[in-house]
Design a protein around this motif. Structure first.
Motif, mmCIF file in Angstrom:
data_model
loop_
_atom_site.group_PDB
_atom_site.id
_atom_site.type_symbol
_atom_site.label_atom_id
_atom_site.label_comp_id
_atom_site.label_asym_id
_atom_site.label_seq_id
_atom_site.Cartn_x
_atom_site.Cartn_y
_atom_site.Cartn_z
ATOM 1 N N GLU A 1 -4.800 -10.299 -2.662
ATOM 2 C CA GLU A 1 -6.059 -10.020 -2.093
ATOM 3 C C GLU A 1 -7.306 -10.919 -2.276
ATOM 4 O OE1 GLU A 1 -5.458 -5.645 -0.473
ATOM 5 O OE2 GLU A 1 -6.761 -5.864 -1.969
ATOM 6 N N HIS B 1 -10.036 3.881 -0.285
ATOM 7 C CA HIS B 1 -9.899 1.968 -0.189
ATOM 8 C C HIS B 1 -8.929 1.628 0.566
ATOM 9 C CE1 HIS B 1 -10.294 -1.814 -2.178
ATOM 10 N NE2 HIS B 1 -9.021 -1.900 -2.138
ATOM 11 N N HIS C 1 -0.942 -7.161 -6.274
ATOM 12 C CA HIS C 1 -1.497 -6.664 -4.752
ATOM 13 C C HIS C 1 -2.867 -7.334 -4.827
ATOM 14 C CE1 HIS C 1 -2.191 -4.663 -1.236
ATOM 15 N NE2 HIS C 1 -3.130 -4.143 -1.717
ATOM 16 N N HIS C 2 -3.642 -6.926 -5.823
ATOM 17 C CA HIS C 2 -5.015 -7.264 -5.618
ATOM 18 C C HIS C 2 -5.308 -8.799 -5.845
ATOM 19 C CE1 HIS C 2 -6.681 -2.941 -6.373
ATOM 20 N NE2 HIS C 2 -6.082 -3.089 -5.297
ATOM 21 N N HIS D 1 0.725 -1.251 -0.008
ATOM 22 C CA HIS D 1 0.007 -0.085 -0.066
ATOM 23 C C HIS D 1 0.731 1.227 -0.005
ATOM 24 C CE1 HIS D 1 -4.048 -2.046 1.784
ATOM 25 N NE2 HIS D 1 -3.637 -2.298 0.460
ATOM 26 N N GLU E 1 -8.806 -0.427 4.181
ATOM 27 C CA GLU E 1 -8.192 -1.752 4.399
ATOM 28 C C GLU E 1 -7.375 -1.577 5.570
ATOM 29 O OE1 GLU E 1 -8.288 -4.218 0.273
ATOM 30 O OE2 GLU E 1 -6.387 -3.100 0.590
HETATM 31 FE FE LIG Z 1 -5.011 -3.519 -0.883
#
Ligand SMILES: [Fe+2]
Length: 181
Positions: free
Chosen positions: A55, A124, A51-52, A12, A128
Motif C-alpha cells: 500500500e 481501517h 501488505h502495508h 485483508h 479501505e
Molecule cells: Fe490494507
C-alpha cells in the motif's frame, strides 16, 4: 479479472482473521506468550512488512498521481492509522518483554494493546474495502491495475526477510482453528 485492489482485499481477509485471533487470545486468563510472539511476527512481516508495504510503496503513490494527497484526505488517514497500528504493536512487544521478565501485571498492557490493534484494523480495513478501494477502482485504468498487481507480486517475491506470505497465512489459519474463530 484479478486487480490490484482485489489483491489487497484478499490480504485483508487474513488480517481480519488475525484480529479475531487476537481478541480471542485476550480472553485467556494466562497469556500464551508463544502465540503472542507469533502474532507479533505475523503483523510485522505479513500485515505491515508485506501488505502495508504494497500500500505505502506502490498503491498510495499510484493514487497520488490521480490527485489523492498523502497529506490530507483518505490516503492521509490510512497512513496515520498504519502508524497507530505500529504503536500498538510496540505496546504489545514492550509489555510482553516485561511479562517475560516476571512482571505479571504487564498482562493488562499486552491485552489492551492487542484489543486496540484489532479494533483499529477492523475499522481501517472497512474504510479501505468500502471507500478507498472503490474510489481507486474508478480512477485506475485496467492497465494501471495490472501493473500495480505485478509490482505487488515482485515485492512478495523479492523479499529476503521473513517467510513467504503463504507461510504466515498458514499460521494465521492454524491459530484461528486453535481459538475456534
Ligand atoms: Fe490494507
Amino acid at each position: 479479472m484479478k486487480t490490484a485492489t482485489k489483491n489487497l482485499e484478499d490480504d485483508h481477509v487474513y488480517v481480519l482473521k488475525l484480529t479475531d485471533v487476537m481478541v480471542a487470545v485476550t480472553h485467556s486468563e494466562n497469556p500464551d506468550t508463544d502465540h503472542i510472539r507469533s502474532i507479533i511476527d505475523i503483523i510485522k512481516n505479513f500485515a505491515d512488512g508485506l501488505h502495508h508495504a504494497k500500500e505505502e510503496n506502490l498503491f498510495f503513490p499510484a493514487l497520488a498521481l490521480k490527485g489523492f494527497s498523502a497529506q490530507q484526505g483518505p490516503v492521509a488517514v490510512m497512513l496515520r492509522e498504519h502508524i497507530e497500528g505500529r504503536n500498538y504493536v510496540k505496546g504489545i512487544s514492550d509489555n510482553l518483554e516485561l511479562f517475560d521478565k516476571g512482571d505479571k501485571s504487564a498482562k493488562t498492557g499486552i491485552y489492551q494493546n492487542m484489543r486496540g490493534y484489532a479494533e483499529l484494523l477492523v475499522n481501517h480495513i472497512g474504510k479501505e474495502n468500502n471507500i478507498l478501494f472503490r474510489m481507486a477502482d474508478k480512477v485506475l485504468s485496467e492497465r494501471e491495475q495490472q501493473e500495480l498487481l505485478s509490482d505487488f507480486e515482485k515485492i512478495e517475491n523479492d523479499r529476503t526477510e521473513g517467510k513467504k506470505a503463504e507461510d504466515y497465512i498458514k499460521t494465521i489459519l492454524s491459530l484461528a482453528s486453535y481459538y475456534k474463530v
